[in-house]
Enzyme design. Structure first.
Site, PDB file in Angstrom:
ATOM      1  CB  SER A   1      37.614  43.099  37.001  1.00  0.00           C
ATOM      2  OG  SER A   1      38.784  43.785  36.631  1.00  0.00           O
TER       3      SER A   1
ATOM      4  CG  HIS B   1      39.965  41.809  40.907  1.00  0.00           C
ATOM      5  ND1 HIS B   1      40.675  40.945  41.726  1.00  0.00           N
ATOM      6  CD2 HIS B   1      40.686  41.940  39.768  1.00  0.00           C
ATOM      7  CE1 HIS B   1      41.777  40.575  41.096  1.00  0.00           C
ATOM      8  NE2 HIS B   1      41.814  41.161  39.913  1.00  0.00           N
TER       9      HIS B   1
ATOM     10  CG  ASP C   1      43.051  43.915  37.394  1.00  0.00           C
ATOM     11  OD1 ASP C   1      43.599  43.033  38.063  1.00  0.00           O
ATOM     12  OD2 ASP C   1      41.996  43.729  36.765  1.00  0.00           O
TER      13      ASP C   1
ATOM     14  CG  MET D   1      47.422  46.505  34.693  1.00  0.00           C
ATOM     15  SD  MET D   1      46.587  46.312  33.102  1.00  0.00           S
ATOM     16  CE  MET D   1      45.277  45.178  33.565  1.00  0.00           C
TER      17      MET D   1
ATOM     18  CG  HIS E   1      45.849  41.212  40.183  1.00  0.00           C
ATOM     19  ND1 HIS E   1      45.229  40.611  39.106  1.00  0.00           N
ATOM     20  CD2 HIS E   1      47.133  40.775  40.170  1.00  0.00           C
ATOM     21  CE1 HIS E   1      46.102  39.852  38.472  1.00  0.00           C
ATOM     22  NE2 HIS E   1      47.261  39.937  39.097  1.00  0.00           N
TER      23      HIS E   1
ATOM     24  CG  MET F   1      48.447  42.639  36.884  1.00  0.00           C
ATOM     25  SD  MET F   1      47.470  42.464  35.375  1.00  0.00           S
ATOM     26  CE  MET F   1      45.892  42.023  36.066  1.00  0.00           C
TER      27      MET F   1
ATOM     28  CG  MET G   1      46.889  35.926  36.007  1.00  0.00           C
ATOM     29  SD  MET G   1      45.640  37.168  36.422  1.00  0.00           S
ATOM     30  CE  MET G   1      45.220  37.799  34.794  1.00  0.00           C
TER      31      MET G   1
ATOM     32  N   GLY H   1      38.626  41.570  28.592  1.00  0.00           N
ATOM     33  CA  GLY H   1      37.868  41.098  27.440  1.00  0.00           C
ATOM     34  C   GLY H   1      38.482  39.957  26.659  1.00  0.00           C
TER      35      GLY H   1
ATOM     36  CG  ASP I   1      41.803  38.455  37.154  1.00  0.00           C
ATOM     37  OD1 ASP I   1      40.910  38.817  36.369  1.00  0.00           O
ATOM     38  OD2 ASP I   1      42.673  39.227  37.597  1.00  0.00           O
TER      39      ASP I   1
END
Length: 219
Positions: A8, A33, A35, A37, A66, A68, A137, A145, A175
């Site tokens: 990620s 991967h 993300d 957001m 991905h 979000m 998820m 983290g 994930d």
């Protein structure tokens, strides 16, 4: 099919992003991967289109993006144009999921659906045959983290049963909080793709960490 590892990029060093992208290229990882957001759907903002464009410029492996974000339909064409191979949207953000999946595929990408930890597998029973990948998820989305949610193993097993019952070819991606401590158990439950962020990027030897995780997933 061998099990896949998808580091990620959210956990990478953004001041040395090209270096970390090239590390993934050299490693035994299978996918990037990414993300995205928006600070609305999740309480964090990651990075947007210009950074993704630069990642794609240097990446030599599958781009697994991905989203979000709220109203992901607005950006399907944008992410296709940027070079994404897989585009995953959240079930919780889609009013018309089937239409969104069709839109993603019409733009030449594989279509993924992500489920938050509290969302039941049952919501996918009518669309599973149209979904290329389900991203479960295993932490609450928004921050890297976090600690792994133990109920994920049960959800993986339930999802695998649904896929088999519907004769679908959907991949299961996990994930959040993936490490060498849970990788084997996740694969045993039915996982196909393991996303690893902090576990890879905080390691002293990132290349070896990816190699060892892949070996563990394909024991």
């Amino acid at each position: 099919m061998s099990k896949l590892i998808a580091p990620s990029v959210l956990a990478a060093d953004f001041a040395n992003l090209q270096r970390d992208v090239e590390m993934i290229n050299r490693s035994d990882a299978d996918w990037f991967h990414i993300d995205i957001m928006d600070g609305v759907f999740v309480p964090n903002i990651s990075f947007g289109m210009p950074v993704l464009r630069d990642i794609v410029k240097h990446a030599t492996k599958t781009i697994d993006t991905h989203l979000m974000i709220v109203d992901p339909d607005r950006y399907v064409k944008t992410f296709a144009d940027l070079g994404c191979d897989i585009l995953t949207v959240h079930y919780e953000a889609c009013t018309h999921l089937h239409r969104t999946l069709q839109n993603i595929k019409a733009h030449g990408m594989k279509a993924g659906v992500a489920l938050n930890p509290h969302t039941s597998i049952d919501v996918l029973k009518d669309t599973i045959q149209d979904i290329d990948l389900v991203c479960l998820m295993s932490v609450n989305p928004g921050f890297g983290g976090q600690s792994f949610i133990e109920n994920t193993y049960n959800k993986v097993s339930e999802l695998k049963e649904l896929i088999n019952n519907k004769s679908a070819s959907t991949l299961i991606e996990i994930d959040g909080g993936v490490t060498d401590k849970n990788a084997k158990q996740l694969v045993d439950a039915g996982a196909d793709v393991l996303v690893a962020g902090s576990y890879v990027f905080k390691a002293a030897d990132k290349i070896k960490t990816v190699k060892d995780l892949k070996a563990l997933a394909n024991y």
